[in-house]
Enzyme design. Structure first.
Site, PDB file in Angstrom:
ATOM      1  N   SER A 174       0.791  -1.228   0.000  1.00 25.06           N
ATOM      2  CA  SER A 174       0.000   0.000   0.000  1.00 25.06           C
ATOM      3  C   SER A 174       0.824   1.280   0.000  1.00 25.06           C
ATOM      4  O   SER A 174       0.354   2.296  -0.484  1.00 25.06           O
ATOM      5  CB  SER A 174      -0.966   0.000   1.188  1.00 25.06           C
ATOM      6  OG  SER A 174      -0.266  -0.174   2.399  1.00 25.06           O
ATOM      7  N   HIS A 202      -5.095  -3.300  -2.889  1.00 20.13           N
ATOM      8  CA  HIS A 202      -4.735  -2.310  -3.916  1.00 20.13           C
ATOM      9  C   HIS A 202      -4.554  -2.914  -5.297  1.00 20.13           C
ATOM     10  O   HIS A 202      -4.396  -2.179  -6.269  1.00 20.13           O
ATOM     11  CB  HIS A 202      -3.456  -1.574  -3.520  1.00 20.13           C
ATOM     12  CG  HIS A 202      -3.631  -0.719  -2.319  1.00 20.13           C
ATOM     13  ND1 HIS A 202      -4.169   0.545  -2.372  1.00 20.13           N
ATOM     14  CD2 HIS A 202      -3.378  -0.967  -1.009  1.00 20.13           C
ATOM     15  CE1 HIS A 202      -4.212   1.043  -1.159  1.00 20.13           C
ATOM     16  NE2 HIS A 202      -3.751   0.146  -0.307  1.00 20.13           N
ATOM     17  N   LYS A 233     -11.492   0.540  -2.107  1.00 25.29           N
ATOM     18  CA  LYS A 233     -10.523   1.073  -3.054  1.00 25.29           C
ATOM     19  C   LYS A 233     -11.098   1.056  -4.466  1.00 25.29           C
ATOM     20  O   LYS A 233     -11.978   1.828  -4.742  1.00 25.29           O
ATOM     21  CB  LYS A 233      -9.210   0.336  -2.863  1.00 25.29           C
ATOM     22  CG  LYS A 233      -8.548   0.938  -1.610  1.00 25.29           C
ATOM     23  CD  LYS A 233      -7.851   0.068  -0.699  1.00 25.29           C
ATOM     24  CE  LYS A 233      -7.597   0.852   0.593  1.00 25.29           C
ATOM     25  NZ  LYS A 233      -6.971   0.032   1.604  1.00 25.29           N
TER      26      LYS A 233
END
Ligand SMILES: *Cc1c(COP(=O)(O)O)cnc(C)c1O
Length: 378
Positions: A174, A202, A233
């Site tokens: 991240s 991610h 996300k």
């Protein structure tokens, strides 16, 4: 005399983390009455502001209401959760899937449920905080290996006596934007009879194969693999999901405390995430994002960028004060980029964490690269 009222001493100014109350508007952020270009969001595909996703959420709220009212095991379960779980398992290539309130809850709950003090957890040093907290809560013996250093991990595994083991890693990291070697980790998990937990918060939705890093490396659905993904996300929502074998997921349905003792997600969120998944699967937004990453890397090739080919493009600065100064100059020029400092990253590695989105236009990316060059040369 010690005074319990002073237990919680204020953080020194240099380390203080500040909220910045703002409103987001596509790739813009409105902060203190100023419109700044947002290079600080994990809404990588722009789905948080996508009309179709918003409409699905709004219609579900108007029809069924907002909250679920209880844990899924009491009366908070909803058909939409099951529908979404099946769709995610099928798309990601796993036998089964379980929704959880958030990535933080998924990781804390998973590790404390799977591991106990008779177990050993092997963790990459740069893993997300939620994985570290889960490991600590489990009471398992925790070993951390240097970032992506599989030689060190192999040595640790070989050195320890046999027993229950879990290897834990971010997929796309991240704060660095680099990627775990999933194949290498699976090989070690096989060799030392361990489970492998990959948190690809991610990577899912953002990598050239939108199914994420385990799919890129053709390991999705491996029987030793447990995968965590989030809706906060690339999906532009909130919540998380755990993927694995039928046996594992059924075990979690019975035992995952952060799911059992927590209110189920708002069902409208599941309806919205079904719409978001439809768009992620199409891949159009991911291809936009990939083009933006290539564009930025080409324009900023002479800047001290970290070796990342993902949407997370850290600009390495080193010194905390300098990172803050650069972030402040960028804001003055209309760009919102956060300075990330210790303890979020190792000391001496302060950086600007630039995150790219499918919503950014070529002109916006060119403007950021040009401004960075001017500020860094000053
Ligand atoms: C953001 C993030 C989480 C936490 O997910 P939330 O749904 O925001 O709680 C967990 N792991 C990683 C790697 C993350 O980046």
């Amino acid at each position: 005399m010690p005074d319990s009222r002073n237990w919680f001493a204020p953080t020194p100014d240099a380390l203080r983390r500040a909220f910045a109350a703002s409103r987001r508007d596509g790739s813009w952020l409105v902060w203190r009455q100023r419109r700044l270009l947002n290079f600080a969001s994990n809404d990588y595909l722009g789905l948080a502001v996508c009309k179709g996703v918003r409409r699905a959420a709004a219609e579900a709220i108007l029809t069924h209401g907002l909250g679920s009212g209880a844990s899924r095991l009491v009366s908070g379960d909803d058909l939409a959760f099951h529908h979404l779980e099946r769709a995610l398992a099928e798309w990601k290539g796993y036998e089964d899937c379980l929704l959880v309130g958030s990535g933080m809850l998924a990781n804390i709950g998973l590790l404390s449920c799977l591991a106990d003090r008779h177990c050993r957890i092997y963790a990459d040093r740069l893993n997300h905080a939620s994985l570290l907290d889960g490991a600590r809560l489990s009471g398992a013996r925790l070993r951390r290996y240097a970032h992506r250093d599989l030689h060190m991990l192999a040595k640790q595994l070989a050195h320890d006596p046999p027993g229950r083991r879990i290897i834990v890693s971010d997929g796309v990291f991240s704060m660095d934007g680099d990627c775990a070697d999933i194949r290498g980790l699976i090989r070690l998990a096989e060799q030392y009879d361990a489970l492998l937990l990959i948190d690809d918060a991610h990577g899912i939705g953002t990598l050239p194969d939108p199914r994420g890093l385990t799919a890129m490396q053709r390991q999705a659905g491996h029987p030793r693999l447990i995968e965590v993904g989030t809706f906060g996300k690339a999906f532009g929502g909130y919540g998380a999901f755990i993927l694995g074998t039928h046996a594992l997921i059924e075990g979690l349905r019975q035992r995952l405390r952060t799911m059992i003792y927590s209110t189920a997600l708002p069902p409208a969120l599941a309806d919205a995430m079904i719409e978001a998944l439809r768009r992620v699967r199409k891949g159009v937004r991911t291809r936009h994002l990939q083009r933006n990453i290539a564009r930025f890397r080409a324009l900023a090739h002479d800047l001290p960028l970290a070796p990342s080919s993902t949407a997370i493009q850290p600009l390495m600065v080193g010194d905390n004060e300098r990172a803050l100064r650069i972030a402040s100059k960028l804001r003055a020029s209309g760009f919102y980029v956060p300075a990330i400092r210790p303890p979020t990253v190792p000391s001496g590695t302060a950086r600007l964490r630039i995150t790219l989105s499918a919503l950014h236009t070529p002109a916006q990316i060119e403007a950021l690269a040009a401004r960075l060059k001017i500020i860094l040369q000053a």
